[in-house]
Design a protein around this motif. Sequence first.
Motif, PDB file in Angstrom:
ATOM      1  N   ASP A  36       0.815  -1.210   0.000  1.00 44.56           N
ATOM      2  CA  ASP A  36       0.000   0.000   0.000  1.00 44.56           C
ATOM      3  C   ASP A  36       0.851   1.262   0.000  1.00 44.56           C
ATOM      4  O   ASP A  36       1.950   1.284   0.549  1.00 44.56           O
ATOM      5  CB  ASP A  36      -0.904   0.029   1.234  1.00 44.56           C
ATOM      6  N   ILE A  37       0.314   2.326  -0.606  1.00 45.90           N
ATOM      7  CA  ILE A  37       0.937   3.643  -0.573  1.00 45.90           C
ATOM      8  C   ILE A  37       0.028   4.538   0.255  1.00 45.90           C
ATOM      9  O   ILE A  37      -1.177   4.607   0.014  1.00 45.90           O
ATOM     10  CB  ILE A  37       1.104   4.221  -1.988  1.00 45.90           C
ATOM     11  N   ILE A  50      -3.584   4.357  -1.301  1.00 46.68           N
ATOM     12  CA  ILE A  50      -3.675   3.669  -2.582  1.00 46.68           C
ATOM     13  C   ILE A  50      -3.414   2.202  -2.273  1.00 46.68           C
ATOM     14  O   ILE A  50      -2.275   1.814  -2.004  1.00 46.68           O
ATOM     15  CB  ILE A  50      -2.663   4.237  -3.586  1.00 46.68           C
ATOM     16  N   PRO A  51      -4.461   1.376  -2.242  1.00 49.23           N
ATOM     17  CA  PRO A  51      -4.297  -0.018  -1.810  1.00 49.23           C
ATOM     18  C   PRO A  51      -3.491  -0.844  -2.804  1.00 49.23           C
ATOM     19  O   PRO A  51      -3.419  -0.525  -3.992  1.00 49.23           O
ATOM     20  CB  PRO A  51      -5.733  -0.523  -1.703  1.00 49.23           C
ATOM     21  N   GLY A  52      -2.893  -1.916  -2.304  1.00 47.10           N
ATOM     22  CA  GLY A  52      -2.078  -2.798  -3.132  1.00 47.10           C
ATOM     23  C   GLY A  52      -2.824  -3.405  -4.299  1.00 47.10           C
ATOM     24  O   GLY A  52      -2.224  -3.787  -5.296  1.00 47.10           O
ATOM     25  N   TYR A  57      -0.921  -6.205  -5.828  1.00 44.58           N
ATOM     26  CA  TYR A  57      -0.426  -6.730  -4.548  1.00 44.58           C
ATOM     27  C   TYR A  57       1.057  -7.081  -4.583  1.00 44.58           C
ATOM     28  O   TYR A  57       1.482  -8.100  -4.054  1.00 44.58           O
ATOM     29  CB  TYR A  57      -1.237  -7.950  -4.102  1.00 44.58           C
ATOM     30  N   VAL A  58       1.872  -6.242  -5.217  1.00 47.93           N
ATOM     31  CA  VAL A  58       3.316  -6.429  -5.266  1.00 47.93           C
ATOM     32  C   VAL A  58       3.934  -5.448  -4.280  1.00 47.93           C
ATOM     33  O   VAL A  58       3.597  -4.258  -4.279  1.00 47.93           O
ATOM     34  CB  VAL A  58       3.864  -6.171  -6.686  1.00 47.93           C
ATOM     35  N   GLN A  59       4.849  -5.937  -3.421  1.00 49.24           N
ATOM     36  CA  GLN A  59       5.451  -5.065  -2.419  1.00 49.24           C
ATOM     37  C   GLN A  59       6.231  -3.943  -3.084  1.00 49.24           C
ATOM     38  O   GLN A  59       7.016  -4.158  -3.993  1.00 49.24           O
ATOM     39  CB  GLN A  59       6.374  -5.843  -1.496  1.00 49.24           C
ATOM     40  N   VAL A  60       6.007  -2.733  -2.616  1.00 48.08           N
ATOM     41  CA  VAL A  60       6.673  -1.552  -3.154  1.00 48.08           C
ATOM     42  C   VAL A  60       8.023  -1.408  -2.460  1.00 48.08           C
ATOM     43  O   VAL A  60       8.115  -1.457  -1.239  1.00 48.08           O
ATOM     44  CB  VAL A  60       5.812  -0.295  -2.936  1.00 48.08           C
ATOM     45  N   ASN A  75       8.165   1.980  -7.280  1.00 49.30           N
ATOM     46  CA  ASN A  75       8.954   0.972  -7.957  1.00 49.30           C
ATOM     47  C   ASN A  75       8.830  -0.315  -7.159  1.00 49.30           C
ATOM     48  O   ASN A  75       8.865  -0.295  -5.937  1.00 49.30           O
ATOM     49  CB  ASN A  75      10.416   1.421  -8.034  1.00 49.30           C
ATOM     50  N   THR A  76       8.684  -1.434  -7.851  1.00 52.25           N
ATOM     51  CA  THR A  76       8.578  -2.724  -7.179  1.00 52.25           C
ATOM     52  C   THR A  76       9.875  -3.501  -7.361  1.00 52.25           C
ATOM     53  O   THR A  76      10.769  -3.082  -8.082  1.00 52.25           O
ATOM     54  CB  THR A  76       7.407  -3.546  -7.746  1.00 52.25           C
ATOM     55  N   SER A  77       9.962  -4.636  -6.722  1.00 54.02           N
ATOM     56  CA  SER A  77      11.170  -5.452  -6.799  1.00 54.02           C
ATOM     57  C   SER A  77      11.107  -6.480  -7.926  1.00 54.02           C
ATOM     58  O   SER A  77      11.878  -7.428  -7.934  1.00 54.02           O
ATOM     59  CB  SER A  77      11.392  -6.153  -5.463  1.00 54.02           C
ATOM     60  N   LEU A  78      10.200  -6.315  -8.873  1.00 54.19           N
ATOM     61  CA  LEU A  78      10.113  -7.232 -10.004  1.00 54.19           C
ATOM     62  C   LEU A  78      11.325  -7.066 -10.917  1.00 54.19           C
ATOM     63  O   LEU A  78      11.973  -6.024 -10.933  1.00 54.19           O
ATOM     64  CB  LEU A  78       8.841  -6.968 -10.809  1.00 54.19           C
TER      65      LEU A  78
END
Length: 91
Positions: A36-37, A50-52, A57-60, A75-78
């Motif tokens: 979430d942000i 701003i929900p995931g 549902y990817v950790q920011v 930015n995500t860890s993808l």
Amino acid sequence: MNRHQVLTGAANSGDHCYAVGSVEGVSFTAYVAGCDIVILTGDFQRIQIIPGAVHGYVQVSCIDCCTDTGKVSRNTSLKNQYYVMLSLKWP
């Protein structure tokens, strides 16, 4: 469930999990908690979450804010890292 109930814990660890920005001369703070942000006013009152679910549902892992337009990038860890620009909704 209300949107303010989305949060389950503290902000993510790391140096880039919070940022300060402004829109029309009003400052705000944004931080990430899991997926979430959360957007807070200058005196730390919650104004938007701003929900995931919005971004899968990817950790920011990183967040930044524009000091002119009030946009927030995350930015995500993808492997294929990407940014999403989000405009703030003021009450």
